[in-house]
Design a protein around this motif. Structure first.
Motif, short mmCIF file in Angstrom:
data_model
loop_
_atom_site.label_atom_id
_atom_site.label_comp_id
_atom_site.label_asym_id
_atom_site.label_seq_id
_atom_site.Cartn_x
_atom_site.Cartn_y
_atom_site.Cartn_z
N LYS A 14 7.40 -65.75 -75.14
CA LYS A 14 8.34 -67.02 -75.61
C LYS A 14 8.56 -67.92 -74.27
N LEU A 15 9.01 -67.32 -73.06
CA LEU A 15 9.22 -67.91 -72.10
C LEU A 15 7.88 -68.70 -71.44
N MET A 16 6.83 -67.89 -71.56
CA MET A 16 5.61 -68.62 -70.94
C MET A 16 5.40 -69.76 -71.77
N LEU A 17 5.52 -69.77 -73.07
CA LEU A 17 4.97 -71.05 -74.01
C LEU A 17 6.06 -72.10 -73.85
N TRP A 18 7.46 -71.81 -73.26
CA TRP A 18 8.37 -72.62 -73.03
C TRP A 18 8.22 -73.36 -71.71
N ASP A 19 7.41 -72.77 -70.91
CA ASP A 19 7.42 -72.90 -69.38
C ASP A 19 7.46 -74.59 -69.24
N GLY A 56 13.64 -75.60 -61.49
CA GLY A 56 14.39 -74.48 -60.79
C GLY A 56 14.21 -73.41 -61.69
N ALA A 57 14.40 -73.56 -63.04
CA ALA A 57 14.27 -72.52 -64.17
C ALA A 57 12.80 -71.83 -63.95
N ARG A 58 11.67 -72.85 -63.77
CA ARG A 58 10.48 -72.07 -63.60
C ARG A 58 10.33 -71.34 -62.37
N LYS A 59 10.93 -71.72 -61.37
CA LYS A 59 10.86 -70.91 -60.17
C LYS A 59 11.40 -69.59 -60.32
N VAL A 60 12.71 -69.54 -60.93
CA VAL A 60 13.22 -68.15 -61.37
C VAL A 60 12.47 -67.25 -62.30
N LEU A 61 11.97 -68.14 -63.05
CA LEU A 61 11.27 -67.15 -63.96
C LEU A 61 9.82 -66.61 -63.32
N HIS A 62 9.23 -67.44 -62.72
CA HIS A 62 7.89 -66.84 -62.09
C HIS A 62 8.29 -65.76 -61.06
N GLU A 63 9.19 -65.91 -60.08
CA GLU A 63 9.72 -64.99 -59.36
C GLU A 63 10.01 -63.74 -60.17
N LEU A 64 10.58 -63.72 -61.16
CA LEU A 64 10.80 -62.69 -61.92
C LEU A 64 9.59 -61.98 -62.59
N ILE A 65 8.76 -62.82 -62.88
CA ILE A 65 7.39 -62.05 -63.21
C ILE A 65 6.71 -61.40 -62.16
N PHE A 66 6.92 -62.01 -60.84
CA PHE A 66 5.95 -61.45 -60.03
C PHE A 66 6.77 -60.12 -59.43
#
Length: 1755
Positions: free
Chosen positions: A354-359, A365-375
């Protein structure tokens, strides 16, 4: 938002709140309660209150509340104990093996070329420094952001996957698997907490309602509180957003800038708060102001305050989770399980999907947090990385389409994570087998490019969008990542899926095959150049992918054959279109060709044929593996249709030939550009090279005569080789000739170019070696130039390093330039003049170089081809085209035309190619004959070439034609080649006859054999004889010239001696003229024994009008172009704040720190003042008419470029001739009796008192009152000073006076940064100051460079200094004498403390050399009388100079003793010399006068040592000053470098005793009271008591800061740099000031400063303080030096770091390890110390005018 570390706001305050939180925890722990409901209730209650003030958020307070109210209780519940203690325990228990550091933009990454599996495997700075790769061949690059450190990933490295930090057991844990084992209770809590947290996060991040919250978060009455939120995009510029906000909201500039910075950083920002209606209105306003014709409006939304608060908190929870992930593998696994869990029976995607499709809809700012969380979660666990990759590929098409329509950079898109998955070899195989990823990617490519397909389903990129295509390239890159490492083991499933992917990829190539066809324009030029860049760019992107597909296919025989079959079908499908026309028949030499009528010059043709070229690549690999024999099983011979396969590549080559023949010039530049790239190194591997291979395939499979007929027909040369009467049209004949040349060249390539693995039995190394040899045959080249000229493989490697040392030797660079490789002599025999990768210019350059080399070696100039390697079996038939009938006909026809001298029908290049083809034929036959018995050799080139062309009577064969050709005068240059070929004919003939088989076999093909030796020997002898004759002739001429020269010198002997004198080597001739007999000639500058001044006659030539003129006082002025600039080159205290404007500054006294001086430099070029004025006015006029052109120089401030050397100047120095002074020895002796220092002082004081009385009558007295202590001798009266000799002042011409005033005003204006004012009282002060400071700079420079004090200055420095000192002496005459006297009295006030002058600084607060220059130059003002203009006579001035210098020296010695001789001795020395004793007694006096503050225990030898070392710079400066002032020659010892001799020579030249303390003894009575006053000064006492610090002597010599040897140390420093004014951890542009070592944050709004109302960048404002506007910085991340001057000028300069190949690496583009080059750093140091930075900037800006676009002010 930073994570809370130990001791963060939450930790510190925790103690006071524990009971409450434990109570909360008790509620949360209750098994009966629903965690999710309680958690959401808690959030609904607290979050809106915490994040209530979004317009001006108090970040620290918000963070504290979040910790206290939500996160602390949550952590207590999760861990079951105090969070800080628990996390500390976890931290101690070991770390993960993977590093996992996520890179920020600009951070330095390292890749190891020896060990990395592919170039995307990188290490962070810390891991690299602690790894084995530090000593390997590594590369450094700046990250674009969003990457991930691969330390610990065993699949990324062939060796050394772990650094010492991440090795198991490195941090104290016994085994890696002991990491973070959590107990079951915590796991259970995590499974309960994580789903709620993640669900809340996901729900809030993808929440679309602007006004409402989900019901479970709505617990209070809804208030009408909204925010107008502005979002970031990549289309609007910074300034545009600021402008829109100012207009729409009516806010201040500062506020708009704050908003814009926050939007750029975070991705969104509330710009207005209020009721819904007002926010809606603001939204419309912003949209209206930000929209224009070319841009859509900004993205603005109106959000309810609660929605905004919850979204912000969701991100805070994201960073909280991110922190937790780093502590434990168990947390990561639970998190990943929950994120991947799909709802049972639901079609909805899992949380992470869901998050990837909404990226693409999320803000930055939200993208950065999300990508760091995936990493930090998925990518740290291999098993979950695989599951994540599967999800990623499942939605791949949707994600890529979202990204392509998104407006954020790739770094901020979730699609950028593909590289982390696709480059892991095992994961890539898994995705190919299970997810069919290759097909997915290729289908995505086709789906995102539908608008570019035309009606024939071919791509056509006319009117394309560059931005969109750049985003499409990301998909192509993904394909490259998947293919980057070839599989070693093939399974049936992998084979099947790969083939599926390959067939899908062929569909893309089918759309490209024949795309963007073009038709030759006839009659009218094309109106608009079509877009061609996109098609070529895609071709470049696909180049490596095509090669990788071919490599993958070649790994497996079965796969290769299937792939070949599929590719062949695809080519056939594309080729069968348009077969409607009838065939035509073409006859020549008894052979017939049937083909479809097609003409490149009339029908459409395309340069894009990726399918045909892929087939050629696969064919070569079939040939290499040897399974070409099984080809018929997959492609039947009937289907093969080789003529059709050859057709399209042949058309492409013909197009190139016709472009060269200028037949397509009406088609504009786009075609020329395409042809350029077709053959350029970036594309040629998959374009031009493959077309040649396709022709070789044709030649190997077709009948040779048919093949050649096809070529003749396509080149439209059928008529040219028939007996048709040629046209008279010269253009057509020229076209035809070029086409013949191009065709012959292609034939040479088809037969001769065999260096392709598969075409012949060569390796990749052989191919690269041959490329390098041919590049170095043109000229020696730098490593980077060779690398650029070689094609890169999929790993961005060229293979250069492996072979370069076999073929070339490296020559190191000097202080500038770069190292180059030179070809080894033994490789020269490999040179092939018709090398197929040469451009036309390279071909002629290489030929010229090689012929020239052979000529120098006295060898013949024949450059025959080197023997080529044998074709592999599949291609062995290619050579048959050499000896077929049609080829013989072509060769004969051309040779016959040359012999018959039909000059318009042949060219020398054509003949050269024919000779080359003949050579190839003969070499081939010779090689075959040497390998096999004669009867087996079917290749009968010799036989065909010696056969008659026809049965006619006048028929000739090739051999006869060659003999005749030798006599054609136009072909003189080819004579050696023809001889070589005739010998080869002879060799082959004898091999055929087997007469000398045994002896001949041994001789190499490129050497001449002994046949027909006599003729060659004769020719050699003749050539030798001619060379010898030429040498003798040259010798004779040189001897004659030498004799003439000697004769001339003898005749004009006088002239030569005079010039020597003028250069400063004076002779005794002068002595006789200017000396009376009594005193011996001596080299003494001061006092009664002063030597003669050498005033030679100066005749100078004006560089503008070229007229000569002697420099005289009464003549029109001549001037030197000069540049005055402020300088801190000598400063001893860089932290001192400089005054930026000198309105209130008093520059009379220079502080001993020398904080900032005014330097005058000259380029030494002379002009008439009138000529210069005309030149300057003309320039002004010229630039007024060209207002739109930005200027390198500022005409308003008097700047101009020197007309001769183009140095930047801002004034001119008038050349004032030196007045020769004679001293009558008898008078001197008489005066010596009377004029002691005491008497001299009394006379001065009386004179000054007299003036003060005079002046007092007219104005209020402000001159000193004198202490009459023993000075009031009434016998001395006001005019006594005149009694020791006066003369009338020098009379200057009006133009010299005008120039004196002009130059003095410039010094005043530039030195004080004020408006010009000719009447200002500070002008004389500035004149003396620049004179003193410039001399100090030159002395400093000579000392630093280790040069002697005299005789080693450059001509420009010598003439500049001479003019400056004479000007400084003459300037006094243009100012009121009363003013000069006032300044003199103030200066004397320092030396003679009984002058009660206000504001007199202490002895320790002035630089003595500045005082010396001031008093010496202002002293003649005391001789001024009302009625007459007088100046002191030679004797008077000799004594004045002597006593003024002695006084200043005494003061300076006292200064040194007080400030520098205060250290206790470390070494013992029992030196009891006279000097030491004198020093000891002097110290006793000082001790007494300072009331014991000065210690008398300091040994005399130490004091003497301090004084001697400390006074040296002062004495050296004084010697320079008096030499240029008086013109007395210096002693010989000062013309060489020697410590000991130098001191004595200086003392003798300046009339000082070598024991300087004797001066005190000599003048003790006079000096004693002065010394008492000096020592009793409060500043001196304060310094001695240690309350203040005085400058120590000798002052330290400034140099640029120490730089580390290895550049990665600097990068390390930069990575640790944190901007002092910015709280975020975004990477900046760190720059290093090379003057003081300060690290600054450049080109960033956070560090801009307001200086005098102007916004200045960090570097520019730092330069104003550190270098008075001139500074030198090192941009660390770009490895460039930046020179800047003022606010508007600067330039880039090569950094002093070089790689092992002696090259700099601006921008770290090549990324090789860099090391400091001391010589280059020294060159930078000299650039600074010689004050040439401004000059360098002006020169650079004149040559690279593109830099005008850069705003230096904001650097």
């Amino acid at each position: 938002m930073a994570d809370r570390g130990d001791g963060g706001p939450g930790a510190g305050a925790a103690g006071g709140r524990v009971p409450v939180q434990l109570q909360d925890r008790a509620v949360w722990c209750d098994e009966r309660f629903n965690f999710q409901a309680t958690f959401l209730q808690c959030l609904a209650k607290h979050v809106p209150n915490i994040y209530s003030a979004e317009m001006d958020p108090l970040l620290e307070k918000q963070e504290e509340m979040v910790q206290a109210v939500i996160l602390y209780p949550l952590e207590c519940y999760l861990f079951g104990e105090d969070p800080d203690i628990f996390l500390e325990k976890l931290q101690q228990s070991g770390t993960s093996q993977l590093c996992g550091k996520v890179f920020k933009g600009g951070e330095t990454t390292y890749s190891c070329r020896d060990c990395a599996v592919d170039p995307t495997c990188v290490l962070c700075m810390d891991c690299f420094q602690n790894s084995i790769h530090k000593n390997h061949r590594y590369k450094m690059h700046s990250s674009t952001g969003g990457g991930f450190c691969d330390c610990g990933d065993t699949e990324a490295w062939k060796a050394g996957p772990l650094c010492t930090k991440h090795e198991p057991g490195a941090s104290g844990s016994a085994k890696e698997n002991s990491e973070c084992q959590l107990n079951e209770e915590i796991m259970e809590h995590s499974r309960r907490v994580f789903p709620s947290v993640i669900k809340y996060m996901v729900d809030m991040l993808i929440w679309e309602e602007e006004k409402e919250l989900p019901p479970e978060l709505t617990i209070r009455e809804k208030v009408d509180s909204y925010y107008c939120v502005l979002f970031n995009d990549e289309h609007h510029s910074y300034d545009h957003v600021i402008y829109s906000l100012q207009r729409a909201l009516g806010c201040e500039l500062g506020e708009a800038q704050l908003h814009t910075t926050a939007i750029d950083k975070e991705g969104r920002r509330a710009v207005k708060a209020g009721h819904y209606a007002s926010c809606q209105e603001a939204k419309e306003e912003i949209k209206r102001h930000s929209e224009n014709v070319s841009q859509r409006p900004l993205h603005v939304e109106v959000l309810h305050a609660d929605v905004m608060a919850h979204q912000k908190f969701a991100l805070r929870l994201g960073s909280w989770l991110n922190k937790l992930m780093s502590y434990s593998s168990d947390f990561r696994q639970i998190f990943c399980q929950i994120c991947l869990k799909e709802e049972a029976g639901s079609e909805k995607p899992c949380f992470i999907s869901k998050l990837m499709l909404w990226d693409a809809k999320l803000h930055k700012g939200a993208r950065k947090v999300l990508h760091e969380l995936i990493f930090s979660s998925f990518f740290m666990e291999m098993e979950y990385k695989k599951l994540f990759a599967v999800e990623f590929v499942k939605y791949y098409k949707a994600l890529q389409k979202e990204y392509i329509s998104d407006d954020h950079d790739r770094v901020l898109s979730v699609t950028a994570l593909s590289v982390q998955m696709f480059t892991v070899p095992t994961l890539a195989r898994h995705l190919i087998e299970e997810q069919n990823v290759i097909t997915t990617i290729t289908e995505t490519l086709l789906e995102v490019l539908p608008e570019y397909l035309d009606k024939n389903d071919k791509f056509n990129f006319q009117g394309y969008s560059q931005d969109k295509l750049n985003r499409v390239y990301a998909v192509i890159y993904d394909l490259r990542y998947v293919l980057v490492s070839k599989p070693t083991l093939w399974t049936d499933r992998l084979r099947e899926r790969f083939l599926e992917g390959f067939v899908s990829f062929l569909r893309i190539l089918t759309c490209m095959q024949g795309m963007e066809e073009i038709k030759r324009q006839i009659g009218q030029h094309i109106e608009v150049d079509p877009d061609w860049e996109a098609a070529i760019a895609i071709q470049m992107q696909l180049k490596n992918i095509l090669l990788m597909f071919q490599e993958w296919c070649a790994c497996d025989e079965e796969l290769l054959l299937k792939a070949y079959s599929e590719c062949h079908k695809a080519v056939m499908r594309c080729s069968t279109n348009g077969r409607s026309r009838e065939k035509t028949v073409f006859h020549l030499c008894g052979h017939t060709l049937e083909s479809r009528p097609y003409r490149v010059s009339a029908d459409p043709v395309s340069i894009h044929l990726p399918l045909s070229r892929t087939l050629a690549g696969l064919h070569v690999r079939l040939s290499k593996t040897g399974i070409i024999s099984r080809l018929h099983e997959f492609v039947s011979p009937e289907e093969f249709q080789v003529e059709l396969l050859v057709e399209y590549p042949l058309r492409c080559l013909v197009l190139v030939a016709q472009v060269a023949a200028e037949m397509w010039r009406r088609n504009g530049l786009s075609l020329i550009s395409q042809v350029f790239y077709y053959q350029d190194v970036k594309c040629r591997e998959e374009m031009y090279d493959k077309d040649i291979i396709m022709l070789q395939i044709g030649a190997s499979l077709m009948d040779p005569n048919q093949f050649l007929l096809l070529i003749l027909q396509r080149y439209e040369l059928a008529d040219a080789f028939k007996k048709i009467k040629p046209t008279k049209d010269q253009d057509l004949i020229k076209q035809c000739n070029v086409l013949i040349e191009e065709m012959l060249q292609i034939l040479i390539y088809v037969v001769g170019e065999r260096y392709v693995p598969g075409v012949s039995n060569v390796t990749k190394e052989d191919v690269i070696m041959r490329e390098i040899i041919h590049l170095l045959c043109i000229e020696p080249m730098a490593h980077s130039a060779i690398t650029k000229s070689l094609p890169e493989n999929e790993n961005n490697e060229t293979g250069l390093e492996n072979v370069i040392d076999k073929v070339a030797t490296f020559k190191k660079p000097g202080v500038s330039g770069h190292g180059v490789y030179e070809l080894k002599d033994e490789c020269l025999k490999e040179f092939n003049m018709f090398f197929y990768h040469y451009t036309k210019t390279q071909h002629s350059k290489a030929e010229h170089t090689q012929k020239k080399r052979r000529k120098q070696e006295n060898r013949d100039e024949a450059l025959p081809p080197p023997p080529p390697p044998d074709f592999s079996p599949a291609f062995s038939n290619v050579v048959r085209i050499l000896n077929c009938d049609v080829m013989m006909h072509i060769l004969r026809t051309i040779l016959q035309r040359a012999v018959e001298l039909e000059t318009h029908l042949w060219t020398e290049a054509m003949i050269q190619m024919v000779l080359h083809l003949l050579s190839l034929g003969l070499l081939e036959e010779k090689q075959q004959l040497q390998k096999s018995p004669e009867e087996e050799v079917t290749f009968d080139f010799y036989h065909k070439a010696t056969r008659m062309g026809s049965s006619a009577l006048n028929a000739v064969n090739v051999l006869m034609l060659l003999e005749k050709l030798k006599r054609v005068p136009q072909l003189e240059a080819q004579k050696d080649t023809i001889n070589w070929i005739l010998q080869m004919f002879d060799t082959v003939k004898r091999l055929r006859e087997k007469s000398s088989l045994t002896t001949v076999t041994a001789t190499s093909g490129s050497e001449a054999t002994k046949g027909d030796e006599s003729t060659q020997d004769k020719e050699k002898a003749e050539r030798k004889r001619k060379a010898e004759a030429a040498r003798l002739h040259r010798q004779k001429i040189m001897a004659q010239m030498s004799a003439l020269q000697r004769n001339f010198i003898e005749t004009h002997k006088l002239l030569y001696e005079n010039t020597q004198e003028a250069q400063g080597k004076e002779d005794a001739i002068m002595e006789e003229e200017s000396m009376s007999s009594a005193i011996d000639y001596s080299k003494i500058a001061l006092g009664p024994k002063r030597g003669p001044s050498v005033a030679e006659k100066e005749v100078l030539t004006c560089i503008l009008c070229q007229e000569e003129q002697e420099v005289k006082l009464e003549s029109a002025a001549m001037v030197l172009s000069a540049c005055v600039q402020k300088s801190t080159a000598l400063t001893q205290n860089r932290s001192r704040i400089l005054e930026l404007s000198g309105d209130t500054l008093d520059p009379l006294f220079m502080h001993p720190d020398l904080p900032c001086g005014t330097h005058t430099g000259s380029c030494g070029h002379v002009m008439h003042a009138a000529c210069w004025q005309k030149y300057f006015e003309a320039m002004q006029l010229n630039f007024r008419q060209r207002l739109h052109v930005e200027q390198i120089f500022d005409l308003e401030n008097g700047e101009y470029l020197c007309p001769l050397c183009k140095s930047l100047c801002n004034t001119v120095i008038p050349i004032v001739p030196l007045q020769a002074q004679k001293i009558n020895s008898e008078d001197a002796e008489a005066v010596a009796q009377i004029l002691s220092l005491a008497r001299w002082l009394e006379i001065i004081i009386v004179r000054i008192s007299g003036y003060s009385v005079k002046n007092a009558k007219g104005e209020k007295q402000n001159l000193p009152a004198f202490a009459n202590k023993g000075m009031g001798n009434s016998a001395l009266e006001f005019h006594s000073i005149l009694s020791f000799g006066v003369q009338s002042s020098a009379k200057y011409s009006s133009s010299i006076k005008e120039m004196l005033i002009l130059f003095a005003t410039t010094i005043y204006r530039v030195g004080l940064k004020v408006a010009p004012n000719e009447a200002d009282y500070r002008i004389p002060m500035m004149t003396w100051s620049t004179c003193a400071f410039t001399i100090q700079c030159i002395e400093n420079l000579l000392e630093t460079e280790g040069k002697p004090l005299f005789g080693s200055l450059q001509n420009r420095q010598h003439s500049g200094l001479k003019a400056l000192v004479q000007f400084a002496a003459a300037q006094r005459t243009t100012s009121p004498q009363v003013l000069i006297q006032k300044h003199l009295i103030r200066l004397l006030g320092v030396l003679l403390p009984n002058f009660k002058v206000e504001d007199t600084p202490s002895l320790l607060e002035v630089d003595m050399f500045h005082i010396l220059v001031g008093v010496v130059l202002s002293f003649p003002s005391l001789y001024w009388e009302d009625a007459v203009d007088l100046q002191p006579s030679s004797i008077s001035s000799a004594y004045n100079h002597l006593y003024l210098f002695h006084l200043t020296t005494l003061a300076h010695i006292t200064q040194i003793v007080v400030s520098s001789a205060t250290e206790s001795p470390t070494a013992q020395s029992s030196d009891n010399s006279e000097e030491a004793r004198s020093a000891q007694s002097f110290c006793r006096e000082v001790c007494q006068y300072t009331s014991g503050c000065f210690s008398q225990d300091i040994p005399g030898w130490l004091v003497w040592d301090c004084v001697r070392k400390g006074i040296m710079p002062y004495l050296r400066c004084a010697a320079i000053f008096f030499h240029y002032l008086l013109g007395v020659s210096p002693p010989e010892e000062l013309l060489q470098v020697s410590e000991e001799g130098q001191f004595k020579a200086l003392c003798s030249y300046l009339s000082l005793p070598t024991n300087l303390f004797l001066l005190f003894q000599e003048y003790w009575d006079t000096v004693n009271p002065l010394l008492q006053r000096w020592c009793a000064d409060p500043v001196v006492l304060s310094c001695l008591k240690g309350k203040s610090i005085a400058i120590r002597y000798p002052r330290k010599r400034n140099s640029l800061i120490e730089l580390p040897e290895d550049y990665s140390c600097l990068l390390n420093q930069a990575s640790q740099f944190r901007c002092p004014r910015s709280s975020d951890d975004e990477q900046k542009h760190p720059v290093l000031c090379l003057f003081c070592g300060a690290m600054l944050c450049s080109q960033n709004t956070c560090c801009q400063e307001l200086v005098n109302g102007e916004e200045l960048g960090a570097c520019t404002s730092h330069a104003l303080q550190c270098g008075a506007g001139v500074c030198m910085f090192l941009k660390i991340r770009e490895c460039r030096v930046v020179l800047i001057e003022g606010k508007t000028r600067g330039c880039l300069y090569p950094a002093p770091y070089l790689d092992e190949y002696g090259e700099t690496d601006p921008g770290l583009k090549r990324g090789n390890p860099l090391h400091l080059c001391r010589e280059r750093y020294r060159k930078l140091h000299l650039l600074w110390q010689q004050h040439c930075i401004i000059e360098e900037i002006a020169r650079s800006q004149e040559t690279n005018q593109i830099f005008f676009g850069f705003n230096w002010q904001l650097l």
